[in-house]
Design a protein around this motif. Structure first.
Motif, short mmCIF file in Angstrom:
data_model
loop_
_atom_site.label_atom_id
_atom_site.label_comp_id
_atom_site.label_asym_id
_atom_site.label_seq_id
_atom_site.Cartn_x
_atom_site.Cartn_y
_atom_site.Cartn_z
N GLY A 164 0.84 -1.21 0.00
CA GLY A 164 0.00 0.00 0.00
C GLY A 164 0.86 1.24 0.00
N SER A 165 0.34 2.29 0.58
CA SER A 165 1.06 3.55 0.64
C SER A 165 0.93 4.13 2.04
N VAL A 166 1.83 5.05 2.37
CA VAL A 166 1.80 5.71 3.68
C VAL A 166 1.62 7.20 3.47
N ARG A 167 1.15 7.84 4.53
CA ARG A 167 0.93 9.29 4.45
C ARG A 167 2.26 10.01 4.30
N CYS A 168 2.25 11.01 3.41
CA CYS A 168 3.45 11.81 3.18
C CYS A 168 3.72 12.68 4.41
N SER A 169 4.94 12.59 4.96
CA SER A 169 5.28 13.36 6.16
C SER A 169 5.55 14.82 5.84
N ASN A 170 5.91 15.10 4.60
CA ASN A 170 6.24 16.48 4.24
C ASN A 170 5.02 17.39 4.21
N CYS A 171 3.87 16.84 3.72
CA CYS A 171 2.63 17.64 3.64
C CYS A 171 1.56 17.13 4.58
N ASN A 172 1.93 16.12 5.40
CA ASN A 172 0.99 15.52 6.35
C ASN A 172 -0.24 14.95 5.65
N GLY A 173 -0.04 14.45 4.42
CA GLY A 173 -1.13 13.80 3.70
C GLY A 173 -2.07 14.73 2.96
N SER A 174 -1.82 16.03 3.01
CA SER A 174 -2.72 16.98 2.33
C SER A 174 -2.42 17.09 0.85
N GLY A 175 -1.19 16.76 0.46
CA GLY A 175 -0.81 16.90 -0.94
C GLY A 175 -0.38 18.30 -1.31
N LYS A 176 -0.50 19.25 -0.36
CA LYS A 176 -0.17 20.65 -0.62
C LYS A 176 0.80 21.18 0.42
N ILE A 177 1.63 22.09 -0.03
CA ILE A 177 2.49 22.83 0.90
C ILE A 177 2.24 24.32 0.68
N ARG A 178 2.36 25.09 1.74
CA ARG A 178 2.10 26.52 1.65
C ARG A 178 3.39 27.26 1.34
N VAL A 179 3.31 28.22 0.42
CA VAL A 179 4.46 29.00 -0.01
C VAL A 179 4.10 30.47 0.06
N GLN A 180 4.99 31.27 0.66
CA GLN A 180 4.78 32.71 0.74
C GLN A 180 5.61 33.41 -0.33
N GLN A 181 4.97 34.41 -0.96
CA GLN A 181 5.64 35.16 -2.02
C GLN A 181 5.42 36.65 -1.80
N ASN A 182 6.46 37.41 -2.11
CA ASN A 182 6.34 38.87 -2.06
C ASN A 182 5.86 39.38 -3.40
N THR A 183 4.73 40.08 -3.41
CA THR A 183 4.18 40.65 -4.64
C THR A 183 3.99 42.15 -4.47
N PHE A 184 3.53 42.80 -5.51
CA PHE A 184 3.33 44.25 -5.45
C PHE A 184 2.18 44.63 -4.53
N VAL A 185 1.39 43.64 -4.11
CA VAL A 185 0.30 43.94 -3.17
C VAL A 185 0.64 43.42 -1.77
N GLY A 186 1.87 42.97 -1.57
CA GLY A 186 2.28 42.48 -0.26
C GLY A 186 2.62 41.00 -0.30
N VAL A 187 2.71 40.41 0.87
CA VAL A 187 3.04 38.99 0.98
C VAL A 187 1.78 38.16 0.73
N VAL A 188 1.89 37.25 -0.21
CA VAL A 188 0.76 36.41 -0.58
C VAL A 188 1.12 34.95 -0.32
N THR A 189 0.23 34.26 0.36
CA THR A 189 0.43 32.84 0.65
C THR A 189 -0.36 32.00 -0.33
N THR A 190 0.31 31.12 -1.02
CA THR A 190 -0.36 30.22 -1.97
C THR A 190 0.00 28.78 -1.61
N SER A 191 -0.73 27.85 -2.19
CA SER A 191 -0.45 26.43 -1.97
C SER A 191 0.02 25.78 -3.26
#
Length: 374
Positions: A164-191
């Protein structure tokens, strides 16, 4: 910073496009560059962000009006502009998830990872060549199709049978990681998709040896394709659910088949009518009579009126092509061409010379009468 492209150019629409055209263009292009379909593709990711930004402005009436008047400067803080994603319509970066939730059945919410959700398989497009008669009367053809199927060994999971498979420890099984970026409107958090599990939220212990962990294999299948009577060159058949296999239990895509019709040696098609050039003898044109004319169903008799001129078109009703989804047919339009013989027998030449003498004599006599009357 690179100069921004025109938002209308990004979406591929004219400046006069209405809301439905803008939404349709956005949906079509977004499917092509969606990050879920192109993991770790930086170019597609940048294209996707550019597309989102263009749609955010052009889908809001107030923001679109500002853009039409001032261009990108309308939203440049350095030029006194505002944020295009927080106008009167309250459109923000977080609203992109809502857009894709309505368009594709899911958004970017970490509670519902796209990569774990069922997803429809890709559509397949191909072409098929048929004869003129097959298009007119309809036919059933068998085609060979190479398409992706779920691996039978692992049932599409990608894991070796019994494992079978095991839960990914890097994303805790969500499949997404959050990334912050600096844009012209400020800091934006995306996944973004987790690079370890590629957005699935699961790590396969042992990959399936047959599909090498992909969960899918290319297979050749035979399909029966029914072509309706009246099909024409360039028509497209839609076979729903005959495309690529879906992902994670999602439905199959569709199969679109473009029809190519071979030309006929006698007939030319115009809509549901057939055009035919039919040679006739000089005597038939002068005296009239019946001739045998080819149709799609066999030879039939056609009456030629006396005195018919070369190039005259005669109509044979209901001898054309059957209309799609109807029992009615088009017509057969026969253009008669007087066939002038290049070789004559002695008897034919003698008779024609006698006819010419009679005609010349009649003309001469008519001319004399007119002279004396004058």
């Amino acid at each position: 910073m690179a100069e921004k492209r025109d938002y209308y150019e990004v979406l591929g629409v004219d400046k006069g496009a209405d809301d439905s055209q803008i939404k349709s263009a956005f949906r079509k292009k977004a499917k092509d560059c969606h990050p879920d379909l192109h993991p770790n593709d930086k170019q597609k990711e940048a294209q996707f962000k550019e597309l989102n930004e263009a749609y955010a402005v052009l889908s809001d009436k107030e923001s679109r009006a500002k853009y039409d008047q001032f261009g990108h400067a309308a939203f440049d803080p350095a030029s006194g502009g505002g944020n295009p994603f927080s106008g009167a319509g309250g459109f923000g970066f977080g609203d992109f998830g809502d857009i894709f939730s309505s368009f594709f059945g899911g958004g970017f919410s970490s509670s519902t990872p796209r990569r774990n959700a069922p997803m429809a398989g890709d559509d397949i497009r191909c072409s098929m060549t048929i004869t003129f008669e097959e298009a007119a009367f309809g036919t059933t053809k068998e085609i060979l199709l190479n398409r992706e199927e779920n691996c039978s060994s692992c049932n599409g999971s990608g894991a070796k049978a019994g494992t079978g498979s095991v839960r990914c420890s890097n994303c805790n099984g969500s499949g997404k990681i959050r990334v912050q970026q600096n844009t012209f409107v400020g800091v934006v958090t995306t996944s973004r998709d987790c690079p370890n599990c590629r957005g699935t939220g699961q790590i396969i212990k042992e990959t399936c040896p047959d599909c090498r962990g992909k969960g899918r294999l290319k297979k050749q299948v035979r399909l029966q394709v029914k072509v309706p009577a009246g099909a024409d060159n360039g028509n497209m058949l839609n076979m729903s659910g005959q495309g690529e296999a879906g992902y994670r239990g999602g439905p199959r895509g569709n199969l679109y088949i473009t029809i190519n019709v071979k030309p006929h040696k006698l007939f030319t098609r115009k809509g549901y009518d057939l055009l035919l050039r039919q040679p006739i003898t000089y005597t038939t044109a002068v005296l009239g009579g019946e001739i045998a004319v080819p149709t799609l169903s066999g030879e039939e008799k056609l009456t030629i009126p006396a005195g018919t001129q070369s190039g005259t078109t005669l109509c044979m009703r209901d001898r054309g092509v059957q209309r799609l989804n109807s029992n009615s047919k088009g017509d057969l339009l026969v253009t008669v061409i007087v066939d002038v013989p290049k070789k004559l027998s002695e008897e034919e030449r003698t008779l024609l010379q006698r006819l010419a003498e009679l005609q010349n004599g009649a003309v001469a006599t008519k001319g004399k009468k007119n002279f004396f009357k004058k």
